[in-house]
Design an enzyme around this catalytic site. Sequence first.
Site, PDB file in Angstrom:
ATOM      1  N   TYR A 181     -51.135   5.361 -21.810  1.00 31.72           N
ATOM      2  CA  TYR A 181     -51.601   4.449 -22.863  1.00 31.72           C
ATOM      3  C   TYR A 181     -50.623   3.274 -23.033  1.00 31.72           C
ATOM      4  O   TYR A 181     -49.403   3.480 -23.133  1.00 31.72           O
ATOM      5  CB  TYR A 181     -51.770   5.198 -24.208  1.00 31.72           C
ATOM      6  N   ASP A 218     -47.845 -10.623 -31.810  1.00 26.59           N
ATOM      7  CA  ASP A 218     -47.293  -9.277 -32.068  1.00 26.59           C
ATOM      8  C   ASP A 218     -45.774  -9.238 -32.221  1.00 26.59           C
ATOM      9  O   ASP A 218     -45.275  -8.455 -33.010  1.00 26.59           O
ATOM     10  CB  ASP A 218     -47.714  -8.338 -30.923  1.00 26.59           C
ATOM     11  N   LYS A 269     -43.396  -2.585 -26.795  1.00 28.70           N
ATOM     12  CA  LYS A 269     -42.765  -1.906 -27.926  1.00 28.70           C
ATOM     13  C   LYS A 269     -41.366  -1.407 -27.528  1.00 28.70           C
ATOM     14  O   LYS A 269     -40.439  -1.427 -28.325  1.00 28.70           O
ATOM     15  CB  LYS A 269     -43.638  -0.745 -28.389  1.00 28.70           C
ATOM     16  N   HIS A 282     -41.431  -7.381 -35.296  1.00 29.92           N
ATOM     17  CA  HIS A 282     -42.846  -7.076 -35.062  1.00 29.92           C
ATOM     18  C   HIS A 282     -43.672  -8.121 -35.821  1.00 29.92           C
ATOM     19  O   HIS A 282     -44.281  -7.821 -36.840  1.00 29.92           O
ATOM     20  CB  HIS A 282     -43.111  -5.660 -35.580  1.00 29.92           C
ATOM     21  N   SER A 336     -49.150  -2.040 -37.409  1.00 31.84           N
ATOM     22  CA  SER A 336     -50.124  -2.031 -36.316  1.00 31.84           C
ATOM     23  C   SER A 336     -51.553  -1.985 -36.859  1.00 31.84           C
ATOM     24  O   SER A 336     -51.834  -1.265 -37.820  1.00 31.84           O
ATOM     25  CB  SER A 336     -49.888  -0.810 -35.437  1.00 31.84           C
ATOM     26  N   ARG A 365     -50.146   5.259 -29.360  1.00 33.55           N
ATOM     27  CA  ARG A 365     -48.716   5.545 -29.327  1.00 33.55           C
ATOM     28  C   ARG A 365     -48.471   6.897 -29.988  1.00 33.55           C
ATOM     29  O   ARG A 365     -49.128   7.253 -30.957  1.00 33.55           O
ATOM     30  CB  ARG A 365     -47.935   4.475 -30.101  1.00 33.55           C
ATOM     31  N   CYS A 380     -53.392  -4.126 -38.469  1.00 35.56           N
ATOM     32  CA  CYS A 380     -53.660  -4.682 -39.811  1.00 35.56           C
ATOM     33  C   CYS A 380     -54.099  -6.144 -39.715  1.00 35.56           C
ATOM     34  O   CYS A 380     -54.020  -6.873 -40.700  1.00 35.56           O
ATOM     35  CB  CYS A 380     -52.421  -4.594 -40.688  1.00 35.56           C
ATOM     36  N   ARG A 390     -58.557  -1.213 -26.493  1.00 32.60           N
ATOM     37  CA  ARG A 390     -57.721  -2.418 -26.421  1.00 32.60           C
ATOM     38  C   ARG A 390     -58.220  -3.416 -25.392  1.00 32.60           C
ATOM     39  O   ARG A 390     -58.883  -3.056 -24.425  1.00 32.60           O
ATOM     40  CB  ARG A 390     -56.281  -2.006 -26.029  1.00 32.60           C
TER      41      ARG A 390
HETATM   42  C1  OXD Z   1     -49.026  -1.731 -32.098  1.00 36.60           C
HETATM   43  C2  OXD Z   1     -49.502  -2.633 -31.040  1.00 36.60           C
HETATM   44  O1  OXD Z   1     -49.294  -0.516 -32.055  1.00 36.60           O
HETATM   45  O2  OXD Z   1     -49.244  -3.845 -31.136  1.00 36.60           O
HETATM   46  O3  OXD Z   1     -48.357  -2.238 -33.004  1.00 36.60           O
HETATM   47  O4  OXD Z   1     -50.131  -2.158 -30.082  1.00 36.60           O
HETATM   48 MN    MN Z   2     -47.903  -4.300 -32.730  1.00 40.72          MN
END
Ligand code: OXD
Ligand code: MN
Length: 601
Positions: A216, A294, A225, A245, A267, A86, A269, A385
Amino acid sequence: MKNIAPAIFPPNGIGDTKPTNQAVLDWVHEIGRLTKPENIFWCDGSERENEFLIAESLKQNVLIKLDEKKVPRSYLHRSNPNDVARVEKVTFICTPTKVEAGPTNNWSEPAETYSKLYGLLNGAMRGRTMFVVPYIMGPPDSPLTKVGFEITDSKYVALSMRIMTRMGKVALNRLGNDPKAEWNRGVHSLLDVDPGRRFICHFPQDNTIISVGSGYGGNVLLSKKCLALRIGSYLARKQGWMAEHMLILGVESPEGKKHYVAAAFPSACGKTNFAMLIPPKHFKGWKVTTVGDDIAWMEIRDGRLFAVNPENGYFGVVPGTSYKSNPNAMKSIEHDTLYTNVALTDDGDVWWEGKDGPPPKHAIDWRGNDWTPDSKEKAAHPNSRFATPMRNNPALDPNVEKGEGVPISAIIFGGRRSDTVPLVYEAFDWTHGVYLGATMASETTAAATGAVGQVRRDPMAMLPFCGYNIGDYFRHWIGIGKRLTSPPLIFNVNWFRKGTNGKFLWPGFGENMRVLKWVIDRCEQNGGAVKSPVGWLPTPHDLDLDGLDIDHKCVADLLGIDHEEWQKELAAHKTFFDSLGGVVPEELQEQREQLIARFAE
Ligand code: OXD
Ligand code: MN
């Protein structure tokens, strides 16, 4: 590998399911006139359509088929190396005024931005197919569910949307024919995948998203998002619900008592790992199930917070995923998975740093180059991913399709902090919990472009995703608390605290069940805790550490409050609030003063 590929020509019966809602037809017509595609492909989400799109993507080198025995029905896509995460600096909230977007968002004036983007989109799909992807976010019969349409010139996006959302006819049915119905307009074009012509723009007042110049996922799967969080949070405030989130998980005791917990982490984590946690042996009979990994959409019913997962799949970070870190994720991605930017082995399997077993002797790395264990470069991109349907998850919660959602007993905030922040503590009340969320911070990761490992404040893990003024967002949280008669308890966790030797103090992964168990004990009003300046802290005694190989000193360090570190932390809270330029609500300023006072006691 190709990102941009020429038009495809489906046979009769594929790509021709036109919606009947006139507002949608008019909009598609308008975008078609502007972008001038070779043809329009109307997606219906059917199996036949999916097979056709995959076959065309293989022919055009947009996807590589993985070995059918090793990873059945799975594919690899490589994004442009300039386009792997991102990009927050080109992500804009285009509200009529800058104040509405607030101090944490890039703002740009709507009329000017439309005009710039329409300029870039003019003729952008020449020679390409324009896909129209209807989708819903949320279970089909949920009052929270939203309809979206994404126009895209990327087959990879169309195929990913089929995994990540409930896509096709279900959305057309939900929308119906009312030309005034609420639905999100999403336009995506790869253009020429040039970082200089890359913009992800949100127009909350028009329920519209335009994303150009990227392929992406986080920038282009507009359901995620862009709609579920940025536009979602804007709508949520207007309509009195919450778009967060957060993962959602279920915890069931051996006696069959079940609680649901929502948890916000920045993100990369470990949200997916936590959402799919397998309790260690010691917790025989305990079960953790996943509602979402998420995003949580939550509303108030009977004075309680109920949550649904708006998504239909997981778009997770691959490196580090293994049978040790996340067996349920490993099982989920063994089939029917779309991989992006991982390495390809010579026998048609996928590989990444941190996967179980030895590295392959030779592979093709995420850029398409030869790779061996001696290579300096990583084989898989750190933000590579998987996109996999949630149905693949062996621990999927049985209530995931329930329209009314699941009742939330606890909310957990967490970040990646090497120091200062204890393993777990509980807020004194809802408003104190909002303060914990508002001041949370984390060391940055590869999920977004920019430096990795720097502590940044990331309120409620929503810094990159709150679609309006963060001060109003805090106010909305406080307001929700006032409407709840049985609010969830709020906690803060930190799995990442390090000892003086620089090593993690806590083993993490499945062992996080021990922390979760304390959270559940507190919800059941039978967990012990001591009052500390930062909140209710468990003593080592209150955590079930049986069978865990950890010494007393580590546990004491994990739960310790170092006053010197906290003086710096308090100063950082002030610096952060000050940096927001006066938007922070009085209630949170008071919380800060109370925290200072408790430290002075
Ligand atoms: C993020 C995702 O960047 O979930 O938070 O991809
Ligand atoms: Mn996320």
